[in-house]
Design a protein around this motif. Structure first.
Motif, PDB file in Angstrom:
ATOM      1  N   ARG A  73     -49.842  21.605 -42.279  1.00 32.76           N
ATOM      2  CA  ARG A  73     -48.515  22.239 -42.398  1.00 32.76           C
ATOM      3  C   ARG A  73     -47.406  21.269 -41.979  1.00 32.76           C
ATOM      4  N   ILE A  74     -47.617  20.587 -40.858  1.00 35.98           N
ATOM      5  CA  ILE A  74     -46.595  19.671 -40.350  1.00 35.98           C
ATOM      6  C   ILE A  74     -46.412  18.495 -41.310  1.00 35.98           C
ATOM      7  N   GLU A  75     -47.516  17.951 -41.804  1.00 34.26           N
ATOM      8  CA  GLU A  75     -47.428  16.818 -42.729  1.00 34.26           C
ATOM      9  C   GLU A  75     -46.692  17.200 -44.012  1.00 34.26           C
ATOM     10  N   ALA A  76     -46.940  18.414 -44.492  1.00 37.92           N
ATOM     11  CA  ALA A  76     -46.255  18.876 -45.702  1.00 37.92           C
ATOM     12  C   ALA A  76     -44.756  19.004 -45.462  1.00 37.92           C
ATOM     13  N   ARG A  77     -44.383  19.519 -44.295  1.00 35.47           N
ATOM     14  CA  ARG A  77     -42.965  19.678 -43.986  1.00 35.47           C
ATOM     15  C   ARG A  77     -42.283  18.315 -43.814  1.00 35.47           C
ATOM     16  N   ILE A  78     -42.964  17.374 -43.147  1.00 37.00           N
ATOM     17  CA  ILE A  78     -42.394  16.026 -42.992  1.00 37.00           C
ATOM     18  C   ILE A  78     -42.217  15.369 -44.353  1.00 37.00           C
TER      19      ILE A  78
END
Length: 696
Positions: free
Chosen positions: A476-481
């Motif tokens: 999730r975090i990687e997608a948002r970054i």
């Protein structure tokens, strides 16, 4: 020289031309067509890869245009050998290739003109120039990117058509191909014309420089970080970006090379890249009071010449290397070091830097490194092995990888009680020495094998649900970054990047927060007992420091930085100097466990981790930390800001004194002029006595 695939492509391409000649002489249309396809495809592959070999070919008179011209001439030879020299296709092909090369000149001239006009005298980031000058959008990348290659490849239609005509004895296909090549080439040239006139032309260099000066007049920068260097030295300025963001005074970053700007990490600080020395010297920096220099380079003189600001060498690391006591440092008003050790280095080196010009400011970059409180309950001790690379020479003291690396890892993975091993090699490891590369690969294999054995051992278990949750959070975090970083896309060129270079502060802060969350989730996604090789930019070195309880390393800035954590550490004496001599030559190892290449002393490090109360070097580490890095309070950034403020006062005092002396001098000059005017009669006035009719 390039990868194996690139070497193979280059070999195929170069062998293709003798094959083309042979096919033309035989003559054989199928063989010529096959060899043509090989040369086209290999050439395109090498250009798409940006291969180093492409540049080398141009150095041996086998550049891009020559390769295409030779292929076209051999095609004409093929037609002649097929007894088609009296046919319309032969004349059409000859005229086509002459006209096609006639289009290369205006095409190349237009591309060069557009690029030169869009090359700004200065490039900026986080500076609003769009409200002051109009900078048009960049031409589509398809027009300018690899333009020469694209233009030359337009001959493909003519080549295919002519080969079809040669095989079928029909001129139609040849003339269709010839027409397509000439039309496409003309259209390419026509597509470039709008970008050399009218509203699509960027403002003149003078207007750009005036706009930058106007911005400087409004922003009124007070502290400048100045940097010049090669592409590989960008890290030296990147390490200071966060510190510049935390300054109490108005910051500005001045760069001298465009390649540094391209490799600059994201920041909210205004940045001006000024490649030209004359442009820099004419820039209005009258409000700047403190200039900070991260490297000793020749171009520093362009700013050092300004007397209204005070100049400070802050460097890009604090170590026992000779670069830390460079005699050039005398040119600065002050030299700032992390702690007392830096001051003592200059005193011992005796290179002309006066003690009163040295200020201890700590290392603001080390703020993210957490102090050690012992191994947390319920967690296995973690030991970080972070060796440096082999360097540019064959000195055995550069890295422990060659002689000690495998011994270190073997002892760590077999330790009892067990510990977790993190192996984070230097990014340059194995780039110079094949032996170092092979040793690195063996160490990596050792860690991977030990990790697999531990995963199969029933003594080591993990909460699968917790690991799965952390991994899902990572995704999730990687997608948002990726979403945040990808917004807006890449700018077309330097001018467009300058125009649109204002940072989105909210997005910048969100990315920083997400990266911190990513780091936390990354370590939670791994079993606390899992050995791991940590490579790439993430997790960062300091993140590895924070999850480790001890470190093994070599002589490098990594050791100096790790000392900030207060954790036990070991350093390998790979050159075999002996403990006392090794400590004498290297301040940073005076509180370390010194390892021989056999790593037999590693037990002392593990004992210190397991029982901190019985650690014989604990007090030595505390004293060394303060000696190298200064006190914990006030914080380093507070010390840094205080030093900036104090030096700014000195600059103001100096400038006020100069103004006072100038004003006094002007008043004295005016008074002298008045006295002279009173003493000398005005033109035409009678001398004294003559007015009364008296004579001598």
């Amino acid at each position: 020289m390039g990868s194996a695939a690139e070497l193979a492509a280059a070999a195929l391409m170069m062998l293709g031309y003798p094959a083309l000649m042979l096919a033309a002489l035989v003559p054989s249309v199928p063989a010529f067509a096959a060899a043509t396809a090989v040369t086209y495809l290999a050439d395109h592959y090498l250009h798409r890869k940006g291969s180093y070999l492409i540049n080398r070919l141009s150095k041996v008179r086998a550049g891009l245009s020559i390769r295409f011209l030779i292929r076209q001439l051999l095609l004409i030879l093929l037609l002649a050998r097929l007894s088609l020299s009296d046919g319309l296709v032969f004349y059409g092909a000859t005229a086509c290739f002459i006209a096609f090369y006639g289009l290369q000149a205006p095409h190349g001239a237009l591309v060069t003109l557009i690029r030169n006009r869009r090359r700004m005298p200065v490039a900026t980031r986080n500076i609003d120039l769009a409200s002051r000058i109009r900078i048009p959008d960049a031409p589509p990348q398809g027009l300018l990117n690899r333009s020469a290659e694209k233009m030359l490849h337009l001959d493909l239609a003519a080549v295919v058509g002519i080969l079809v005509s040669a095989a079928t004895d029909s001129a139609l296909a040849g003339f269709i191909g010839i027409g397509a090549t000439l039309v496409l080439g003309s259209l390419y040239v026509a597509a470039l014309l709008p970008y050399v006139r009218g509203r699509k032309v960027p403002p003149s260099p003078e207007k750009v420089l005036d706009a930058v000066d106007a911005w400087l007049g409004e922003y009124r920068p007070e502290t400048v970080l100045y940097f010049s260097g090669s592409k590989d030295s960008a890290y030296q300025v990147n390490m200071w970006l966060e510190t510049m963001e935390q300054l109490d005074s108005r910051p500005l970053i001045i760069l001298r090379e465009r390649v540094i700007l391209q490799n600059l990490a994201p920041s909210t600080v205004p940045v001006i890249c000024v490649p030209g020395g004359v442009h820099l010297m004419n820039m209005d920096l009258s409000t700047v009071r403190v200039a900070l220099y991260a490297a000793n380079v020749g171009k520093n003189i362009h700013l050092l010449r300004v007397p209204t600001m005070k100049h400070v060498f802050i460097g890009h690391g604090d170590s026992d290397k000779l670069a830390s006591v460079n005699p050039f440092s005398k040119v600065y008003d002050e030299v700032w070091t992390a702690g007392r050790a830096g001051r003592d280095r200059y005193a011992i080196a005796d290179v002309g830097v006066r003690d009163e010009d040295i200020v201890e400011v700590g290392r603001p970059q080390l703020a993210p490194i957490q102090n050690w409180q012992g191994v947390p309950d319920g967690r296995m001790a973690t030991v970080l092995y972070a060796p440096t690379w082999e360097g540019w020479d064959d000195s055995p003291g550069n890295t422990s990888i060659l002689l000690a690396g495998e011994n270190i890892v073997k002892k760590l993975v077999k330790a009892d009680p067990p510990v977790r091993v993190l192996y984070k090699p230097h990014p340059f490891t194995g780039t110079v020495s094949a032996q170092a590369k092979a040793a690195h690969q063996r160490i990596t294999a050792l860690v991977a094998k030990a990790a697999a054995q531990r995963a199969a051992d029933p003594r080591f278990t993990a909460d699968a649900a917790e690991l799965a949750g952390a991994k899902a959070e990572l995704v999730r975090i990687e997608a948002r970054i990726a979403e945040l970083v990808g917004k807006g896309g890449e700018k077309g060129d330097e001018a467009e990047a300058t125009r649109d270079g204002l940072v989105d502060v909210k997005k910048h802060e969100e990315i920083a927060r997400l990266r911190a969350e990513w780091n936390d989730a990354y370590w939670r996604s791994l079993p606390v007992w899992e050995h791991r090789v940590v490579s790439g930019a993430e997790p960062r070195l300091y993140d590895c420091f924070n999850v480790s309880d001890a470190m093994v390393s070599d002589i490098s800035s990594v050791v100096s930085d790790f000392i900030a954590s207060g954790k036990p550490y070991a350093v390998t004496d790979s050159a075999g100097l002996g403990v006392e001599e090794f400590k004498r030559q290297n301040t940073a190892v005076r509180a370390a466990v010194i390892l021989s290449n056999s790593a037999a002393e590693l037990g002392a490090l593990l004992d210190a981790v397991r029982d901190p109360a019985a650690d014989p070097l604990a007090e030595d580490r505390r004293e060394l930390k303060q000696y190298l890095l200064g006190p914990d309070e006030p914080t380093s950034i507070e010390q840094f800001n205080t030093a900036v403020a104090n030096l700014a006062i000195k600059a103001d005092t100096r400038n006020a004194g100069q103004e006072s002396r100038a004003a006094t001098g002007a008043a004295e000059a005016a008074e002298a002029e008045a006295e002279l005017a009173n003493a000398v009669p005005a033109p035409g006035a009678a001398p004294a006595g003559e007015a009364d009719g008296l004579t001598a």
